[in-house]
Design a protein around this motif. Structure first.
Motif, PDB file in Angstrom:
ATOM      1  N   ILE A 250      -8.129 -23.887  -5.728  1.00 34.79           N
ATOM      2  CA  ILE A 250      -8.024 -25.100  -6.547  1.00 34.79           C
ATOM      3  C   ILE A 250      -9.208 -26.311  -5.698  1.00 34.79           C
ATOM      4  N   LEU A 251      -9.594 -25.739  -4.535  1.00 33.70           N
ATOM      5  CA  LEU A 251     -10.667 -26.504  -3.930  1.00 33.70           C
ATOM      6  C   LEU A 251     -11.901 -26.228  -4.424  1.00 33.70           C
ATOM      7  N   ARG A 252     -12.861 -27.166  -4.387  1.00 28.72           N
ATOM      8  CA  ARG A 252     -14.380 -27.014  -4.859  1.00 28.72           C
ATOM      9  C   ARG A 252     -15.121 -26.509  -3.460  1.00 28.72           C
ATOM     10  N   PRO A 253     -16.094 -26.023  -3.555  1.00 26.11           N
ATOM     11  CA  PRO A 253     -16.842 -25.483  -2.262  1.00 26.11           C
ATOM     12  C   PRO A 253     -17.191 -26.920  -1.454  1.00 26.11           C
ATOM     13  N   GLY A 254     -17.153 -26.653  -0.035  1.00 30.37           N
ATOM     14  CA  GLY A 254     -17.049 -27.707   0.633  1.00 30.37           C
ATOM     15  C   GLY A 254     -15.872 -28.501   0.943  1.00 30.37           C
ATOM     16  N   GLY A 255     -14.711 -28.334  -0.044  1.00 34.02           N
ATOM     17  CA  GLY A 255     -13.679 -28.973   0.156  1.00 34.02           C
ATOM     18  C   GLY A 255     -12.672 -28.710   1.464  1.00 34.02           C
ATOM     19  N   GLU A 256     -11.763 -29.564   1.848  1.00 32.17           N
ATOM     20  CA  GLU A 256     -10.947 -29.583   3.053  1.00 32.17           C
ATOM     21  C   GLU A 256      -9.598 -29.562   2.866  1.00 32.17           C
ATOM     22  N   VAL A 257      -8.893 -28.769   3.570  1.00 33.36           N
ATOM     23  CA  VAL A 257      -7.426 -28.796   3.973  1.00 33.36           C
ATOM     24  C   VAL A 257      -7.153 -29.393   5.033  1.00 33.36           C
ATOM     25  N   LEU A 258      -6.650 -30.566   4.946  1.00 30.33           N
ATOM     26  CA  LEU A 258      -6.146 -31.310   6.190  1.00 30.33           C
ATOM     27  C   LEU A 258      -4.550 -30.903   6.458  1.00 30.33           C
ATOM     28  N   PHE A 259      -4.599 -30.251   7.499  1.00 27.89           N
ATOM     29  CA  PHE A 259      -3.328 -29.490   7.949  1.00 27.89           C
ATOM     30  C   PHE A 259      -2.611 -30.193   9.199  1.00 27.89           C
TER      31      PHE A 259
END
Length: 211
Positions: free
Chosen positions: A128-137
């Motif tokens: 579901i993330l776009r390339p370069g997208g981030e998961v903030l965990f």
């Protein structure tokens, strides 16, 4: 309704919300959640605890899922109180009900510990993330100290039953890296005043690089 079902519907949501909104935990949320930008998806949005930390000026759209109806009601109430539109749906991380490459950012706080299949969930986050997208965990999990890990392993079977399937022994940053994310750890350590078996936390940014 049996005792187990009654506990899950009425007691467990309040227990989790209380535990996940303690002072030191909220300080760590404040170090992670305000980084969210663009089209944002929150995995395990139930309770709506993170709503107070989002910067609406930086967010184009906000969506989230949670499997628990009671916790989801709390998230919807928090969104109404904040006064912003939110697409909040009941669902599980193993089958996220949103399109491929839909989001710029995923926020994941104290959720990977309780999913059924962490590897499938991480694959869904990449999807579901776009390339370069981030998961903030921001997650709690497997401690680095052998003595603490031993207690985690002994306590975990009972803990899971009391805390909505929460595991104490799952790795955090290493698991995200193993799923193909580029991980930047912003912090890690035991939470002050928390039992050490439940207090090890790691927080940071996991980036989805282009395939």
């Amino acid at each position: 309704m049996g005792l187990a079902s009654w506990y899950e519907a009425n007691v467990m949501p309040r227990l989790i919300t209380c535990a996940c909104s303690q002072g030191q935990v909220m300080k760590r949320r404040a170090a992670v959640v305000p980084r969210a930008r663009g089209d944002v998806f929150e995995l395990g949005c139930g309770g709506g605890i993170n709503h107070g930390f989002y910067d609406p000026a930086a967010i184009t759209s906000y969506a989230g899922i949670d499997p628990h109806p009671g916790l989801l009601d709390g998230a919807r109430a928090a969104a109404r109180e904040k006064g912003w539109a939110a697409d909040l749906r009941q669902g599980r991380g193993e089958a996220i009900p949103f399109d491929d490459a839909r989001f710029d950012c995923v926020v994941c706080t104290f959720t990977l510990c309780s999913v059924d299949d962490p590897r499938q969930v991480m694959a869904e986050l990449r999807r579901i993330l776009r390339p370069g997208g981030e998961v903030l965990f921001l997650e709690h999990g497997r401690a680095p100290d052998a003595g603490v890990r031993g207690w985690q392993e002994r306590i975990e079977p009972v803990w899971k039953r009391l805390a909505g399937g929460c595991h104490l022994t799952r790795p955090i940053a290493g698991a995200l890296a193993g799923a193909g994310f580029a991980v930047e750890t912003l912090g890690e350590g035991y939470t002050p005043k928390a039992p050490r078996f439940a207090g090890w936390m790691e927080w940071g940014v996991a980036r989805r690089e282009a395939d």
